[in-house]
Structures are given as C-alpha cells and as structure tokens.
Design a protein around this motif. Structure first.
Motif, PDB file in Angstrom:
ATOM      1  N   ALA A  92      39.298  81.870  80.459  1.00  0.00           N
ATOM      2  CA  ALA A  92      38.410  81.073  81.097  1.00  0.00           C
ATOM      3  C   ALA A  92      37.440  81.524  82.506  1.00  0.00           C
ATOM      4  O   ALA A  92      36.857  81.115  83.060  1.00  0.00           O
ATOM      5  CB  ALA A  92      39.737  80.082  81.736  1.00  0.00           C
ATOM      6  N   ALA A  93      38.093  82.505  83.135  1.00  0.00           N
ATOM      7  CA  ALA A  93      37.801  83.249  84.257  1.00  0.00           C
ATOM      8  C   ALA A  93      36.881  83.743  84.543  1.00  0.00           C
ATOM      9  O   ALA A  93      35.911  84.738  85.212  1.00  0.00           O
ATOM     10  CB  ALA A  93      38.611  83.607  85.127  1.00  0.00           C
ATOM     11  N   GLY A  94      36.715  85.097  83.288  1.00  0.00           N
ATOM     12  CA  GLY A  94      35.858  85.996  82.484  1.00  0.00           C
ATOM     13  C   GLY A  94      35.936  86.845  84.317  1.00  0.00           C
ATOM     14  O   GLY A  94      36.727  87.396  83.917  1.00  0.00           O
ATOM     15  N   ASP A  95      34.584  88.081  84.275  1.00  0.00           N
ATOM     16  CA  ASP A  95      35.022  88.127  85.482  1.00  0.00           C
ATOM     17  C   ASP A  95      35.190  88.312  86.579  1.00  0.00           C
ATOM     18  O   ASP A  95      35.210  88.605  88.314  1.00  0.00           O
ATOM     19  CB  ASP A  95      33.812  89.534  85.119  1.00  0.00           C
ATOM     20  CG  ASP A  95      33.552  90.096  84.133  1.00  0.00           C
ATOM     21  OD1 ASP A  95      34.570  90.499  83.409  1.00  0.00           O
ATOM     22  OD2 ASP A  95      32.775  90.394  83.870  1.00  0.00           O
ATOM     23  N   SER A  96      34.812  87.056  87.025  1.00  0.00           N
ATOM     24  CA  SER A  96      35.100  86.377  88.528  1.00  0.00           C
ATOM     25  C   SER A  96      36.741  85.907  89.355  1.00  0.00           C
ATOM     26  O   SER A  96      37.773  85.387  88.371  1.00  0.00           O
ATOM     27  CB  SER A  96      34.203  84.911  88.371  1.00  0.00           C
ATOM     28  OG  SER A  96      34.167  84.267  89.978  1.00  0.00           O
ATOM     29  N   ARG A  97      36.812  86.548  89.393  1.00  0.00           N
ATOM     30  CA  ARG A  97      38.035  86.577  90.754  1.00  0.00           C
ATOM     31  C   ARG A  97      38.239  85.935  92.146  1.00  0.00           C
ATOM     32  O   ARG A  97      39.036  86.015  92.514  1.00  0.00           O
ATOM     33  CB  ARG A  97      38.496  87.727  90.533  1.00  0.00           C
ATOM     34  CG  ARG A  97      39.003  88.886  89.227  1.00  0.00           C
ATOM     35  CD  ARG A  97      39.873  87.882  88.823  1.00  0.00           C
ATOM     36  NE  ARG A  97      40.219  88.502  87.630  1.00  0.00           N
ATOM     37  CZ  ARG A  97      39.734  88.237  85.670  1.00  0.00           C
ATOM     38  NH1 ARG A  97      39.123  87.504  86.164  1.00  0.00           N
ATOM     39  NH2 ARG A  97      39.684  88.832  85.376  1.00  0.00           N
ATOM     40  N   ASP A  98      36.986  85.595  92.371  1.00  0.00           N
ATOM     41  CA  ASP A  98      36.673  85.001  93.927  1.00  0.00           C
ATOM     42  C   ASP A  98      37.064  83.502  93.641  1.00  0.00           C
ATOM     43  O   ASP A  98      36.582  82.153  94.243  1.00  0.00           O
ATOM     44  CB  ASP A  98      35.170  85.135  94.475  1.00  0.00           C
ATOM     45  CG  ASP A  98      35.555  87.106  95.424  1.00  0.00           C
ATOM     46  OD1 ASP A  98      36.220  86.981  95.126  1.00  0.00           O
ATOM     47  OD2 ASP A  98      34.457  87.577  94.988  1.00  0.00           O
ATOM     48  N   GLN A  99      36.616  82.614  92.592  1.00  0.00           N
ATOM     49  CA  GLN A  99      36.635  81.040  92.506  1.00  0.00           C
ATOM     50  C   GLN A  99      38.508  81.402  92.861  1.00  0.00           C
ATOM     51  O   GLN A  99      39.693  81.773  92.877  1.00  0.00           O
ATOM     52  CB  GLN A  99      36.702  81.100  91.408  1.00  0.00           C
ATOM     53  CG  GLN A  99      37.490  81.079  90.126  1.00  0.00           C
ATOM     54  CD  GLN A  99      36.990  80.642  88.068  1.00  0.00           C
ATOM     55  OE1 GLN A  99      35.747  80.391  88.686  1.00  0.00           O
ATOM     56  NE2 GLN A  99      37.750  81.240  87.252  1.00  0.00           N
ATOM     57  N   GLN A 100      38.128  79.816  93.217  1.00  0.00           N
ATOM     58  CA  GLN A 100      40.130  79.186  93.577  1.00  0.00           C
ATOM     59  C   GLN A 100      40.260  79.215  92.415  1.00  0.00           C
ATOM     60  O   GLN A 100      40.416  78.410  90.976  1.00  0.00           O
ATOM     61  CB  GLN A 100      39.870  77.899  94.213  1.00  0.00           C
ATOM     62  CG  GLN A 100      41.543  77.584  94.759  1.00  0.00           C
ATOM     63  CD  GLN A 100      40.750  76.674  95.985  1.00  0.00           C
ATOM     64  OE1 GLN A 100      39.793  75.723  95.720  1.00  0.00           O
ATOM     65  NE2 GLN A 100      42.116  75.489  96.810  1.00  0.00           N
ATOM     66  N   PHE A 101      41.856  79.422  92.333  1.00  0.00           N
ATOM     67  CA  PHE A 101      43.103  79.498  91.669  1.00  0.00           C
ATOM     68  C   PHE A 101      44.350  78.601  92.129  1.00  0.00           C
ATOM     69  O   PHE A 101      45.104  77.933  92.331  1.00  0.00           O
ATOM     70  CB  PHE A 101      43.991  80.654  91.145  1.00  0.00           C
ATOM     71  CG  PHE A 101      44.839  80.914  90.139  1.00  0.00           C
ATOM     72  CD1 PHE A 101      43.810  81.455  89.100  1.00  0.00           C
ATOM     73  CD2 PHE A 101      46.180  81.113  90.167  1.00  0.00           C
ATOM     74  CE1 PHE A 101      44.845  81.443  88.197  1.00  0.00           C
ATOM     75  CE2 PHE A 101      46.572  80.565  89.194  1.00  0.00           C
ATOM     76  CZ  PHE A 101      46.480  80.928  87.810  1.00  0.00           C
ATOM     77  N   VAL A 102      43.931  77.294  91.117  1.00  0.00           N
ATOM     78  CA  VAL A 102      45.683  76.080  91.804  1.00  0.00           C
ATOM     79  C   VAL A 102      46.003  76.164  90.638  1.00  0.00           C
ATOM     80  O   VAL A 102      45.370  76.262  89.104  1.00  0.00           O
ATOM     81  CB  VAL A 102      44.378  74.676  91.419  1.00  0.00           C
ATOM     82  CG1 VAL A 102      45.054  73.721  91.915  1.00  0.00           C
ATOM     83  CG2 VAL A 102      43.633  74.555  92.772  1.00  0.00           C
ATOM     84  N   ILE A 103      47.729  76.312  91.374  1.00  0.00           N
ATOM     85  CA  ILE A 103      48.234  75.363  89.878  1.00  0.00           C
ATOM     86  C   ILE A 103      48.974  74.239  90.160  1.00  0.00           C
ATOM     87  O   ILE A 103      49.132  74.253  91.409  1.00  0.00           O
ATOM     88  CB  ILE A 103      49.290  76.856  90.432  1.00  0.00           C
ATOM     89  CG1 ILE A 103      49.070  78.077  90.293  1.00  0.00           C
ATOM     90  CG2 ILE A 103      50.750  76.111  89.474  1.00  0.00           C
ATOM     91  CD1 ILE A 103      50.371  79.317  90.323  1.00  0.00           C
ATOM     92  N   SER A 104      48.912  73.555  89.653  1.00  0.00           N
ATOM     93  CA  SER A 104      49.300  72.026  89.390  1.00  0.00           C
ATOM     94  C   SER A 104      50.430  72.132  88.718  1.00  0.00           C
ATOM     95  O   SER A 104      50.546  72.265  87.182  1.00  0.00           O
ATOM     96  CB  SER A 104      48.465  71.018  88.701  1.00  0.00           C
ATOM     97  OG  SER A 104      46.829  71.311  89.597  1.00  0.00           O
TER      98      SER A 104
END
Length: 142
Positions: A92-104
């Motif tokens: 789902a993220a690919g190479d992008s690690r700067d996006q926000q990671f939300v745990i619900s």
C-alpha cells in the motif's frame, strides 16, 4: 537486746513500665506516619484539543478490530499475522515513507496487535505515526 535487721529486697529493674511506654510510642508513630505510595505509577496523560491537522496526502490507515484482525486502507487481510501485515503495508505504501501512518484500533483490541502494527511501522521507516481517535461527543455505534 538483739535488734533484728530488716531484710533487704533484692535489687531488680522492673522493665514492664518501660515496655509499656515503648509500645505506646510505636503505636503512636504508626498511626501518625504518612506512608508514601511508591508502588503506584502516577501518569499525567496529555490533553488534545481534538482538531485535525491539515492532511498533506492520503494517510496509510491500519485498522485493528476487537479480535486482532488487520485491515490496511479498508482491505481486510486474510491472515492476522505480522508477515501478512508487513506485506500489505509495503504494497500500500510503496516507497513513500513520509506519509502519515494511522493506526485505528478498536477499544477492545488486543494490546499485542496494536504494538505489532506500531513496531512494523517503525521497522519499515515510517516517521509520522498517529493513533486514530474520535471525539467524546461523537455517538458510537454498537
């Protein structure tokens, strides 16, 4: 005339009054002492104003239900294992690690499932980790 000498009592120290006084002092100090509560962990929880930050991009959301099953961006995983979760996050993220990671996570979700998701986010290099919550005024559905 022969005078009778008075018989001398043997000298002895009577310790009973001393013991009574010491016991009284011990009871007094026990009743007036304030015991420190060192066994309890006192935690000052942070406060939040409930306003959402401006979203830069679509966050990567990992949901954990009450039984410990995972869903990544709304797609439920077939297995609730860390390996399956890692593969789904990488896809789902690919190479992008700067996006926000939300745990619900559900309020009754196992703690281990939430910690596993947080640990995988850290291992994969996500820096913007968030926990999904809701306002107290928002009604919940059963």
């Amino acid at each position: 005339m022969k005078f009778k000498r008075p018989a001398q009592d043997p000298l002895e120290i009577n310790l009973l009054p001393l013991i009574d006084c010491l016991l009284f002092l011990i009871v007094f100090f026990l009743l007036t002492t304030t015991f420190a509560k060192t066994g309890k962990l006192q935690v000052q929880l942070p406060q939040a104003d409930g306003t959402a930050a401006a979203a830069k991009a679509k966050p990567l959301e990992v949901a954990v239900d009450a039984r410990g099953h995972y869903a990544v961006n709304g797609q439920v995983l077939a297995a609730a294992t860390p390996e399956a979760l890692r593969a789904a996050i990488v896809a789902a993220a690919g190479d992008s690690r700067d996006q926000q990671f939300v745990i619900s996570a559900d309020g009754k979700a196992p703690h281990q499932s939430v910690v596993t998701a947080m640990d995988l986010a850290g291992q994969l290099g996500f820096r913007n980790l968030g926990i999904g919550t809701q306002n107290a005024s928002t009604p919940t559905t059963p």
